[in-house]
Write a protein that holds these residues in place. Structure first.
Motif, PDB file in Angstrom:
ATOM      1  N   ALA A  80       9.330   5.406   1.781  1.00 51.12           N
ATOM      2  CA  ALA A  80       9.304   5.644   0.346  1.00 51.12           C
ATOM      3  C   ALA A  80       8.262   4.765  -0.341  1.00 51.12           C
ATOM      4  O   ALA A  80       7.986   4.944  -1.520  1.00 51.12           O
ATOM      5  CB  ALA A  80      10.686   5.384  -0.265  1.00 51.12           C
ATOM      6  N   ASN A  81       7.660   3.853   0.407  1.00 49.44           N
ATOM      7  CA  ASN A  81       6.671   2.934  -0.137  1.00 49.44           C
ATOM      8  C   ASN A  81       5.268   3.467   0.148  1.00 49.44           C
ATOM      9  O   ASN A  81       4.922   3.772   1.285  1.00 49.44           O
ATOM     10  CB  ASN A  81       6.867   1.558   0.517  1.00 49.44           C
ATOM     11  CG  ASN A  81       6.006   0.506  -0.094  1.00 49.44           C
ATOM     12  OD1 ASN A  81       4.867   0.752  -0.468  1.00 49.44           O
ATOM     13  ND2 ASN A  81       6.539  -0.695  -0.174  1.00 49.44           N
ATOM     14  N   ARG A  82       4.432   3.566  -0.882  1.00 49.69           N
ATOM     15  CA  ARG A  82       3.091   4.126  -0.737  1.00 49.69           C
ATOM     16  C   ARG A  82       2.238   3.333   0.243  1.00 49.69           C
ATOM     17  O   ARG A  82       1.501   3.905   1.044  1.00 49.69           O
ATOM     18  CB  ARG A  82       2.383   4.185  -2.084  1.00 49.69           C
ATOM     19  CG  ARG A  82       1.015   4.837  -1.964  1.00 49.69           C
ATOM     20  CD  ARG A  82       0.154   4.743  -3.183  1.00 49.69           C
ATOM     21  NE  ARG A  82       0.853   5.069  -4.398  1.00 49.69           N
ATOM     22  CZ  ARG A  82       0.295   5.012  -5.597  1.00 49.69           C
ATOM     23  NH1 ARG A  82      -0.944   4.645  -5.716  1.00 49.69           N
ATOM     24  NH2 ARG A  82       0.976   5.304  -6.668  1.00 49.69           N
ATOM     25  N   ALA A  83       2.314   2.013   0.198  1.00 48.63           N
ATOM     26  CA  ALA A  83       1.505   1.189   1.102  1.00 48.63           C
ATOM     27  C   ALA A  83       1.858   1.471   2.558  1.00 48.63           C
ATOM     28  O   ALA A  83       0.972   1.556   3.413  1.00 48.63           O
ATOM     29  CB  ALA A  83       1.708  -0.289   0.784  1.00 48.63           C
ATOM     30  N   TYR A  84       3.120   1.636   2.844  1.00 49.60           N
ATOM     31  CA  TYR A  84       3.558   1.955   4.210  1.00 49.60           C
ATOM     32  C   TYR A  84       2.969   3.292   4.653  1.00 49.60           C
ATOM     33  O   TYR A  84       2.453   3.428   5.768  1.00 49.60           O
ATOM     34  CB  TYR A  84       5.090   1.996   4.271  1.00 49.60           C
ATOM     35  CG  TYR A  84       5.631   2.458   5.600  1.00 49.60           C
ATOM     36  CD1 TYR A  84       5.816   1.567   6.647  1.00 49.60           C
ATOM     37  CD2 TYR A  84       5.944   3.796   5.812  1.00 49.60           C
ATOM     38  CE1 TYR A  84       6.307   1.990   7.872  1.00 49.60           C
ATOM     39  CE2 TYR A  84       6.436   4.234   7.025  1.00 49.60           C
ATOM     40  CZ  TYR A  84       6.608   3.326   8.054  1.00 49.60           C
ATOM     41  OH  TYR A  84       7.088   3.748   9.262  1.00 49.60           O
ATOM     42  N   ARG A  85       3.057   4.299   3.776  1.00 46.46           N
ATOM     43  CA  ARG A  85       2.541   5.623   4.120  1.00 46.46           C
ATOM     44  C   ARG A  85       1.032   5.585   4.336  1.00 46.46           C
ATOM     45  O   ARG A  85       0.514   6.223   5.262  1.00 46.46           O
ATOM     46  CB  ARG A  85       2.896   6.630   3.024  1.00 46.46           C
ATOM     47  CG  ARG A  85       4.376   6.938   2.942  1.00 46.46           C
ATOM     48  CD  ARG A  85       4.675   8.093   2.007  1.00 46.46           C
ATOM     49  NE  ARG A  85       4.182   7.934   0.669  1.00 46.46           N
ATOM     50  CZ  ARG A  85       4.868   7.406  -0.342  1.00 46.46           C
ATOM     51  NH1 ARG A  85       6.102   6.973  -0.142  1.00 46.46           N
ATOM     52  NH2 ARG A  85       4.350   7.308  -1.535  1.00 46.46           N
ATOM     53  N   LEU A  86       0.314   4.835   3.500  1.00 46.40           N
ATOM     54  CA  LEU A  86      -1.139   4.744   3.654  1.00 46.40           C
ATOM     55  C   LEU A  86      -1.521   4.051   4.961  1.00 46.40           C
ATOM     56  O   LEU A  86      -2.469   4.460   5.637  1.00 46.40           O
ATOM     57  CB  LEU A  86      -1.763   4.021   2.462  1.00 46.40           C
ATOM     58  CG  LEU A  86      -1.812   4.837   1.174  1.00 46.40           C
ATOM     59  CD1 LEU A  86      -2.226   3.964   0.006  1.00 46.40           C
ATOM     60  CD2 LEU A  86      -2.763   6.013   1.323  1.00 46.40           C
ATOM     61  N   ARG A  87      -0.799   3.011   5.317  1.00 52.19           N
ATOM     62  CA  ARG A  87      -1.079   2.327   6.585  1.00 52.19           C
ATOM     63  C   ARG A  87      -0.845   3.272   7.765  1.00 52.19           C
ATOM     64  O   ARG A  87      -1.650   3.326   8.703  1.00 52.19           O
ATOM     65  CB  ARG A  87      -0.219   1.078   6.728  1.00 52.19           C
ATOM     66  CG  ARG A  87      -0.673  -0.048   5.811  1.00 52.19           C
ATOM     67  CD  ARG A  87       0.121  -1.310   5.985  1.00 52.19           C
ATOM     68  NE  ARG A  87      -0.094  -1.819   7.342  1.00 52.19           N
ATOM     69  CZ  ARG A  87       0.801  -2.525   8.015  1.00 52.19           C
ATOM     70  NH1 ARG A  87       1.957  -2.818   7.469  1.00 52.19           N
ATOM     71  NH2 ARG A  87       0.538  -2.961   9.224  1.00 52.19           N
ATOM     72  N   ALA A  88       0.251   4.024   7.717  1.00 53.89           N
ATOM     73  CA  ALA A  88       0.547   4.971   8.787  1.00 53.89           C
ATOM     74  C   ALA A  88      -0.528   6.051   8.860  1.00 53.89           C
ATOM     75  O   ALA A  88      -0.994   6.402   9.951  1.00 53.89           O
ATOM     76  CB  ALA A  88       1.929   5.596   8.576  1.00 53.89           C
ATOM     77  N   LEU A  89      -0.945   6.580   7.706  1.00 57.06           N
ATOM     78  CA  LEU A  89      -1.999   7.586   7.692  1.00 57.06           C
ATOM     79  C   LEU A  89      -3.305   7.017   8.234  1.00 57.06           C
ATOM     80  O   LEU A  89      -4.048   7.704   8.932  1.00 57.06           O
ATOM     81  CB  LEU A  89      -2.205   8.130   6.268  1.00 57.06           C
ATOM     82  CG  LEU A  89      -1.143   9.098   5.761  1.00 57.06           C
ATOM     83  CD1 LEU A  89      -1.295   9.337   4.266  1.00 57.06           C
ATOM     84  CD2 LEU A  89      -1.222  10.422   6.515  1.00 57.06           C
TER      85      LEU A  89
END
Length: 153
Positions: A80-89
């Motif tokens: 749910a955290n944008r930074a986490y999603r960006l790192r994964a992407l």
């Protein structure tokens, strides 16, 4: 419409507070308690809907407390955290590029740009073409006489 036990009512109110749809709640109540309820009956337990305007105060309080707790806990979920999603992407795009899968890399980069918000657009900013942003220094207007040269003024 049979009267529901408090345990079932509590389950319905909490499920609705966690943004489950009435149809999802109907299925969950049937699976959990073996009780068949209708979507309309479930909707009467949602104080944010007109059907739930007569809901008892204790259920309204339970609904709002559950919804508040649900929203707070959602923030703690990594995805749910944008930074986490960006790192994964970023990791996925790097891996796809190393595998020479350029189509997937492009899709992942596009997704990351959309995730950041308003980055994946096709328009120029002011800094990209500075000549278009200059104010005119001098304006010249030439008045041309449209009459024939031999005509008298």
């Amino acid at each position: 419409m049979a009267a529901l036990k408090n345990e079932v009512k509590s389950f319905i109110v909490q499920a609705l507070a966690c943004f489950d749809t009435p149809s999802q709640v109907v299925d969950a109540v049937k699976n959990e308690y073996g009780v068949v309820v209708t979507r309309q009956q479930v909707e009467t337990h949602d104080p944010t809907k007109s059907a739930g305007k007569g809901l008892a105060a204790k259920w309204v309080t339970l609904f709002h407390d559950t919804r508040k707790r649900f929203r707070e806990e959602t923030a703690e979920i990594p995805i749910a955290n944008r930074a986490y999603r960006l790192r994964a992407l970023g990791r996925m795009a790097e891996k796809a590029e190393n595998m020479k899968n350029m189509a997937l890399t492009a899709q992942l980069l596009e997704q990351a740009a959309k995730e950041v918000g308003d980055v994946y657009v096709n328009r120029q900013t002011k800094n990209e073409n500075p000549h278009d942003n200059l104010a005119p220094i001098r304006v010249q207007v030439d008045v041309v006489d449209a009459r024939k040269p031999d005509a008298e003024p």
